[in-house]
Write a protein that holds these residues in place. Structure first.
Motif, PDB file in Angstrom:
ATOM      1  N   ARG A  14       0.767  -1.157   0.132  1.00 41.55           N
ATOM      2  CA  ARG A  14       0.046   0.035   0.156  1.00 41.55           C
ATOM      3  C   ARG A  14       0.832   1.193   0.031  1.00 41.55           C
ATOM      4  NH1 ARG A  14      -2.495  -3.240   4.037  1.00 41.55           N
ATOM      5  NH2 ARG A  14      -4.503  -4.237   3.120  1.00 41.55           N
ATOM      6  N   GLN A  62      -4.540  -0.930  -3.738  1.00 39.55           N
ATOM      7  CA  GLN A  62      -5.369  -1.917  -3.599  1.00 39.55           C
ATOM      8  C   GLN A  62      -4.710  -3.087  -4.105  1.00 39.55           C
ATOM      9  OE1 GLN A  62      -9.019  -0.804  -5.463  1.00 39.55           O
ATOM     10  NE2 GLN A  62      -8.442  -1.195  -7.253  1.00 39.55           N
ATOM     11  N   ASP A  69     -11.084  -4.435  -6.609  1.00 34.24           N
ATOM     12  CA  ASP A  69      -9.774  -4.839  -5.956  1.00 34.24           C
ATOM     13  C   ASP A  69     -10.111  -6.465  -5.923  1.00 34.24           C
ATOM     14  OD1 ASP A  69     -11.424  -4.650  -3.527  1.00 34.24           O
ATOM     15  OD2 ASP A  69      -9.857  -4.931  -2.641  1.00 34.24           O
TER      16      ASP A  69
END
Length: 518
Positions: A122, A134, A194
């Protein structure tokens, strides 16, 4: 409304994480109305796969709330059904089987990333100014999963007991389309979705997988749920396709949010606490903190009133009618008349509904509360008297528990008198009139009915040469201590002849003309 050729089957699927929010109650109600409108079935499914948030007693609370409101369940954890069990915690093997099938078909994959590795990913995405940090079609190739590891290493990790999750392999460039029955076409590009976890490291499914598998296996034809689930809907469409169930995918309808009383933002418990009203159907006592949250039932709302109020939070029948029985709601309800915009939660309207339903209740049903409250106060109140009080007072209150609280005049003489009425209406003429009325009552016969009281009053005033209109407020003052209130003749009937005489005498003794009221 297109309900295709299958029998309509809907479900209400709450999580037992605490008391049922009033928004959830509205969702259950809309599902119920829709199912009954089309002669279909209503299921209750307990989505309890998140064991960290499970709260003891929450499932029983949900069931009791639905029963109180008259939302009957055809299949569920209590009455069973052909698709049992109806608690997701008891269906884990079903979900794992489908997740493993997706892996075998190349539509999902094992991921072995640690929390630290996920956080590092991240941070890299944020530093690169990526649109979203993501796990997706791009970042998955940089992580430890069955797409980047050899088959042997994957099997070795699984055999050694290494923690892992199963993620959905979302396509990189594709429009995902959904025709929502309330909002119309919703289109989301797959790059915005995601690679969601389907099976968590504890072996339990996430909401997304369990929801889709259960809705398919239980034959759900329509998913009617809150707007907060709309962002997840494209993911669910993908899951239906990957699982090979696209042809039987239910139709979706995402309901508008319940908004704060001022219309700014989603309604919360804090808003309710600040506004002095409940957001739960029943009172709830937290099993951990022992904190008590108020409920509509305990606050005195009738279930019929709450149902009618909730039905109008986002839906309108298109007519002037506001009061509906449950059967009438079923006949009138349609998803086409649900608004897209959020619905402002107006507790004053809820009170109006309760007042309207209360005044339609049979007197004998409401009288029970008056008798009970009077007894708790050390006051004897026969049922017959309670029914008369109820008939007279129910037009003037909002809740049943107010009937006794507002009925003090029927149980005890006034201890003081409104000085404004005394100064304006208590004079020599009033004293002569009430003395004449007192004396006439003394020779009247029991029982003193409203009609009899009216006749005795008219006769005694005529004989005294006094016009009735001039002394009525003084008479009310003597009986109740104030200048306004419910029908005075019926009030006299309820308190009876001797009590009326006693109160007249008390006022005549205490309110000598020219003296100060006490």
């Amino acid at each position: 409304m297109n309900t295709d050729q299958r029998e309509v089957r809907v479900r209400f699927a709450p999580s037992p994480t605490g008391p049922l929010h009033i928004g959830g109650v509205r969702t259950a109600l809309y599902n119920y109305l829709f199912a009954r409108k089309y002669g279909g079935q209503m299921l209750l499914r307990i989505e309890d796969t998140d064991q960290n948030r499970f709260v003891p007693g929450a499932e029983d609370y949900i069931i009791e709330s639905l029963n109180w409101l008259g939302i009957t369940i055809d299949e569920g954890p209590v009455n069973g059904g052909p698709h049992a069990p109806y608690r997701q915690s008891e269906r884990s093997e079903i979900y794992r089987k489908e997740a493993e099938r997706l892996v075998a078909e190349g539509k999902a994959y094992y991921a072995f990333d640690t929390a630290e590795e996920l956080e590092a990913m991240r941070k890299r995405m944020e530093e690169a100014n990526a649109p979203a940090a993501q796990y997706n079609a791009i970042t998955r190739l940089q992580m430890k999963n069955s797409l980047t590891l050899s088959a042997g290493e994957v099997q070795e990790r699984i055999a050694s007991g290494a923690p892992y999750v199963i993620r959905l392999k979302v396509p990189r460039k594709e429009d995902v389309r959904l025709n929502d029955l309330i909002r119309g076409w919703v289109v989301v590009h797959s790059s915005q979705i995601d690679d969601k976890v389907l099976i968590k490291s504890d072996g339990l499914p996430t909401y997304h997988l369990a929801n889709i598998v259960d809705d398919h296996l239980m034959g759900i034809t329509h998913v009617i749920r809150g707007e907060e689930w709309l962002p997840s809907a494209p993911l669910h469409v993908l899951l239906y396709r990957f699982l090979g169930w696209e042809s039987t995918m239910p139709q979706f309808a995402h309901l508008p949010l319940l908004l704060k009383p001022d219309g700014n933002g989603k309604l919360s418990k804090r808003d309710a606490d600040l506004g002095g009203f409940p957001v739960f159907p029943l009172q709830w006592k937290d099993p951990f903190t022992q904190a008590v949250a108020r409920g509509f039932r305990e606050d005195g709302y009738l279930p019929e009133a709450l149902v009618n109020f909730l039905a109008f939070l986002g839906w309108n029948p298109g007519t002037e009618q506001e009061l509906f029985t449950m059967d009438e709601l079923i006949q009138a309800f349609s998803l086409e008349q649900i608004h897209k915009a959020g619905a402002r939660f107006d507790i004053q309207k809820a009170k109006w509904f309760n007042h309207e339903y209360l005044r339609r209740q049979p007197n004998d049903r409401l009288a029970e509360a008056v008798v009970r409250q009077a007894a708790a106060d050390g006051v004897d109140c026969p049922v017959e008297k309670a029914e008369k009080i109820t008939g007279l007072m129910k037009e003037r209150v909002t809740f049943a528990h107010e009937l006794y609280a507002e009925s003090a005049i029927f149980f005890r003489a006034p201890e003081s008198y409104d000085p404004a009425v005394v100064s304006g209406k208590w004079n020599d003429e009033a004293v002569r009139a009430l003395t004449a009325f007192r004396d006439a009552l003394a020779s009247a016969e029991d029982p003193l009915t409203a009609e009899a009281a009216k006749t005795v009053l008219a006769t005694s005033l005529a004989e005294a040469g006094i016009k009735q209109g001039k002394i009525m407020q003084a008479l009310r003052l003597a009986i109740t201590g104030v200048g306004a209130g419910p029908d005075l003749m019926i009030t006299l009937e309820i308190i009876g002849r001797q009590e009326t005489i006693d109160r007249l005498q008390l006022a005549l003794d205490k309110l000598a003309v020219g003296s100060s009221p006490s």
